[in-house]
Design a protein around this motif. Structure first.
Motif: not given
Length: 275
Positions: A89, A100-101, A104-105, A109, A112, A154
């Motif tokens: 997370r 965070a984005f 993310s990959r 994740l 978020v 996501l």
């Protein structure tokens, strides 16, 4: 007892892992600071610790949205690190929300929480937003492009002040790329949109939301609604938004803001909140 290990130490980026033996990895990201002078201290979250999760803290030397020569190298470290956990997370404020984005990959994740994030600061991607033009001139739009990271699976939320049209536009653009994300509106919260909550010391609700507490979203919105009436920032934002079509409301909001200004603590000179 936690074991803190620096897993990446670059010229531009750093990452420290707080290991507690948890099955879930919580990732937190640095935020934009107007007074930034290199790397700041990395402080583990007490709430993440109380939940028994491990925490990966990602920091940057400059206000560069984590896009710099170290970005690919940090990704190479994060990929194998992530395989030790059953779930991951992330939580980020403004620049940290973008981070965070962006990762993310790489971090695979599942959830978020992004507070007033940007979809980009590249002038060609967001010509409507001139707030970050100085940083945007050096931004590598190819390395920082989120469109290739489109992920309909996501989960999570974007917290946003809907009276801040720039931040609302960024949030909606992010929802196109990550359509499962919910938008939680905190009117008059400013940038970041947590300033009303900060004034009443309730930003801990955001960490609870990031940790997956089911009731946190409702509690957060309720706390904001109850407190915003005493926030000069809220009334100022409302008056600005109402000026064109509701001059009567704008005048009333301006009067309320002026009366609250001396006591209001909503204004900040940074983009972050404690994680």
């Amino acid at each position: 007892m936690a074991d803190v290990v620096r897993v990446f130490d670059g010229d531009h980026l750093r990452a420290e892992l707080v290991r507690r033996g948890g099955a879930t990895l919580c990732v937190t990201f640095d935020y934009r600071r107007l007074d930034r002078a290199g790397f700041g201290a990395l402080s583990p979250s007490r709430q993440i610790a109380a939940a028994g999760h491990d925490q990966l803290m990602i920091a940057t030397r400059g206000n560069d949205w984590f896009i710099n020569p170290d970005t690919p190298a940090l990704e190479a470290v994060c990929r194998p690190l992530r395989t030790a956990y059953g779930a991951a997370r992330a939580l980020g404020f403004s620049m940290g929300g973008y981070g965070a984005f962006r990762f993310s990959r790489t971090l695979n994740l599942g959830h978020v929480v992004a507070v007033s994030p940007q979809v980009s600061i590249a002038p060609d991607m967001v010509p409507f937003d001139r707030r970050y033009r100085q940083e945007g001139r050096l931004f590598d739009s190819a390395l920082g492009d989120l469109t290739a990271l489109h992920d309909p699976a996501l989960q999570g939320v974007i917290l946003c002040d809907p009276l801040n049209l720039l931040d609302l536009t960024h949030a909606r653009m992010l929802q196109v790329l990550f359509p499962a994300l919910r938008l939680i509106r905190l009117p008059g919260g400013g940038h970041p949109c947590t300033q009303v909550l900060r004034a009443i010391s309730r930003t801990g609700l955001i960490q609870r939301l990031a940790l997956g507490e089911a009731a946190a979203a409702g509690a957060l919105q309720q706390a904001h609604r109850q407190a915003r009436g005493q926030s000069a920032g809220y009334w100022t934002a409302l008056g600005r938004a109402a000026a064109a079509r509701r001059p009567d409301l704008a005048a009333a909001a301006g009067w309320r803001a002026a009366n609250l200004a001396a006591a209001d603590t909503g204004g900040v000179d940074e983009d972050g909140d404690s994680a």
